[in-house]
Design an enzyme around this catalytic site. Structure first.
Site, PDB file in Angstrom:
ATOM      1  N   HIS A  54     -12.191   4.421  -2.050  1.00  0.00           N
ATOM      2  CA  HIS A  54     -11.391   5.084  -1.022  1.00  0.00           C
ATOM      3  C   HIS A  54     -11.761   4.663   0.397  1.00  0.00           C
ATOM      4  CE1 HIS A  54     -10.321   8.353   1.802  1.00  0.00           C
ATOM      5  NE2 HIS A  54      -9.161   8.197   1.205  1.00  0.00           N
ATOM      6  N   SER A  78     -18.893  11.648  -2.261  1.00  0.00           N
ATOM      7  CA  SER A  78     -20.062  11.377  -1.424  1.00  0.00           C
ATOM      8  C   SER A  78     -21.335  12.010  -1.974  1.00  0.00           C
ATOM      9  CB  SER A  78     -19.793  11.885   0.005  1.00  0.00           C
ATOM     10  OG  SER A  78     -19.427  13.258  -0.054  1.00  0.00           O
ATOM     11  N   HIS A 129       0.832  -1.216   0.000  1.00  0.00           N
ATOM     12  CA  HIS A 129       0.000   0.000   0.000  1.00  0.00           C
ATOM     13  C   HIS A 129       0.861   1.258   0.000  1.00  0.00           C
ATOM     14  CE1 HIS A 129      -3.681   2.278   0.729  1.00  0.00           C
ATOM     15  NE2 HIS A 129      -3.020   2.993   1.617  1.00  0.00           N
ATOM     16  N   ASP A 158       2.310   3.056   3.146  1.00  0.00           N
ATOM     17  CA  ASP A 158       1.448   4.189   2.856  1.00  0.00           C
ATOM     18  C   ASP A 158       2.281   5.196   2.055  1.00  0.00           C
ATOM     19  OD1 ASP A 158      -1.035   5.407   2.844  1.00  0.00           O
ATOM     20  OD2 ASP A 158      -1.346   5.102   4.975  1.00  0.00           O
ATOM     21  N   GLU A 162      -9.473   3.295   9.995  1.00  0.00           N
ATOM     22  CA  GLU A 162      -8.110   3.800  10.186  1.00  0.00           C
ATOM     23  C   GLU A 162      -8.009   4.656  11.452  1.00  0.00           C
ATOM     24  OE1 GLU A 162      -6.835   5.998   6.790  1.00  0.00           O
ATOM     25  OE2 GLU A 162      -4.811   6.350   7.570  1.00  0.00           O
ATOM     26  N   HIS A 203       0.939   5.492  -1.758  1.00  0.00           N
ATOM     27  CA  HIS A 203       0.329   6.540  -2.600  1.00  0.00           C
ATOM     28  C   HIS A 203       1.479   7.356  -3.187  1.00  0.00           C
ATOM     29  CE1 HIS A 203      -3.791   6.394  -0.611  1.00  0.00           C
ATOM     30  NE2 HIS A 203      -3.056   5.816   0.306  1.00  0.00           N
ATOM     31  N   GLU A 249      -8.296   4.596  -7.988  1.00  0.00           N
ATOM     32  CA  GLU A 249      -9.161   4.890  -6.842  1.00  0.00           C
ATOM     33  C   GLU A 249     -10.390   5.711  -7.251  1.00  0.00           C
ATOM     34  OE1 GLU A 249      -7.954   5.704  -2.476  1.00  0.00           O
ATOM     35  OE2 GLU A 249      -7.879   7.616  -3.530  1.00  0.00           O
ATOM     36  N   HIS A 257      -9.578   1.591   2.138  1.00  0.00           N
ATOM     37  CA  HIS A 257      -9.195   1.955   3.509  1.00  0.00           C
ATOM     38  C   HIS A 257     -10.363   1.622   4.433  1.00  0.00           C
ATOM     39  CE1 HIS A 257      -6.801   4.798   0.985  1.00  0.00           C
ATOM     40  NE2 HIS A 257      -5.864   4.547   1.869  1.00  0.00           N
TER      41      HIS A 257
HETATM   42 ZN    ZN Z   1      -3.670   4.919   2.113  1.00  0.00          ZN
END
Ligand code: ZN
Length: 409
Positions: free
Chosen positions: A183, A149, A65, A311, A213, A67, A145, A210
């Site tokens: 996401h 919303s 994982h 990450d 978290e 980004h 990704e 995700h």
């Molecule tokens: Zn992440």
């Protein structure tokens, strides 16, 4: 056809086998692995390279994982609180992404390569990292990704997502595999998530998301309250959770999914994660955003396979996977250090391969891909039970690395 010999070979199979005075014979796949004299005798035409004393051969490491699009961040973002960090990501997103040119991508990928990462799972939010990932010598699982919303702009979001998916599919190869990421439960409307999940089912693409978290996410999904309420009010005058945590997990039931973080998942949710897929553990990111430490004993008791992710540099100071392993080793006081070190090595090899659907990279055995790294320890190891621990303590860079049998370092 080559043979490498070394003091130790870490097979990274289920029993954590270690071969003393071992050798591995390979072309693009592994042909034979075993004791040095036997492998050399059985493969008389192979070119033999004897590695230096105190060398270790092991599978290439897997970072599940990362980004890359936030690789320019050093001190721009707010750490110490997940919601404040997220706010700072939203505020700085365009600046960071626009600054991230070829140089930053190459530097980030090079740091992973030098540390022995032969495969990684890249979460791509905008597609800016596509070229760098396609050109990298590593095996890349490229998670396009999707998030959003507001169902009113659903069509625009899906259109952009489809464009990125189509572009990435054009580059599909042995080394590059397009995949999908939803996401999170707090950022992705059910209609948008469902669209991506259906696409994943239809095209048999690996999925990632995700999940749990932060405490803010836990509170938000459980009660619609907490720090996320104020944050989400910026986007919606009357924000409400779009799912319960369980409802969110249930959507992924029929797709192989790599869940990321899960540090606040309940026992029941972890059980469900174990049934659907696997979990990526990102120690440093969790620490600097003041999120809790994943309970590895609970993870094990619920039969969840966990891998390791750095990450992005948006929540880490290094993409060197050994830095990440040391962080994990020093963080998990609840575990015996000798067995934890072995578990971490398995997490960053075998479990990483399982998580990213790389069935030819499960361990060093005949017919598996020759993704191999060699490491030089500073001195002789007194007891092979300590080998995993010593590797994590002392390794910063690998000595040499091979992907599908081709040397890259
Ligand atoms: Zn992440």
């Amino acid at each position: 056809m080559k043979i490498l010999t070394a003091d130790y070979i870490l097979v990274c199979d289920e029993d954590f086998s270690i071969i003393k005075d071992g050798a591995i014979c390979f072309d693009e796949k592994i042909i034979e692995i075993g004791k040095e004299d036997e492998v050399i005798k059985n493969n008389p035409y192979a070119v033999v390279k004897h590695l230096s004393k105190n060398s270790v051969i092991m599978p290439g490491l897997i970072n599940t994982h990362v980004h890359l699009e936030f690789s320019t961040n050093k001190t721009d973002l707010i750490y110490g609180d997940f919601t404040k960090w997220l706010e700072s990501v939203i505020k700085n997103r365009d600046i960071l992404k626009n600054k991230c040119n070829e140089y930053f991508y190459e530097t980030a990928i090079e740091q992973m390569l030098q540390s022995g990462v032969t495969a990684f799972g890249a979460i791509s939010s905008f597609g800016g990292d596509l070229e760098a990932c396609v050109d990298s010598p590593q095996k890349v699982i490229y998670f396009n990704e999707i998030l959003g919303s507001n169902p009113d702009v659903k069509n625009d979001i899906i259109k952009d997502f489809n464009n990125r998916i189509e572009k990435s599919i054009q580059f599909s190869s042995d080394l590059f595999t397009p995949a999908i990421s939803v996401h999170s439960a707090y950022s992705t409307h059910p209609e948008i998530a469902k669209y991506a999940i259906d696409m994943s089912k239809k095209n048999q693409m690996l999925m990632s998301t995700h999940f749990m978290e932060s405490m803010a996410e836990r509170e938000w999904l459980d009660s619609g309250k907490g720090d996320f309420y104020a944050l989400l009010k910026n986007f919606n005058p009357n924000p409400k959770p779009m799912y319960s945590a369980m409802e969110y997990l249930e959507m992924f039931e029929e797709v192989k999914t790599l869940f990321v973080h899960g540090v606040l998942a309940t026992k029941k949710e972890l059980e469900m994660i174990g049934q659907i897929g696997t979990l990526a553990h990102c120690f440093v990111s969790n620490r600097i955003l003041n999120n809790p430490l994943l309970d590895l004993n609970l993870v094990k008791s619920k039969n969840v396979i966990y891998s390791i992710g750095t990450d992005g540099l948006s929540s880490n100071n290094s993409l060197n996977i050994w830095d990440e392993l040391r962080a994990g080793l020093f963080a998990h006081f609840e575990k015996d250090v000798i067995s934890l070190a072995k578990d971490l090595i398995i997490a960053v090899t075998r479990n990483g391969a399982i998580s990213l659907g790389m069935k030819n990279n499960l361990c060093l055995k005949k017919n598996q891909s020759a993704d191999i790294v060699t490491v030089l320890l500073p001195d002789e190891v007194s007891d092979k039970e300590q080998l995993a621990l010593e590797l994590i303590l002392h390794t910063k860079k690998i000595k040499s690395g091979y992907i599908n049998g081709e040397r890259y370092i």
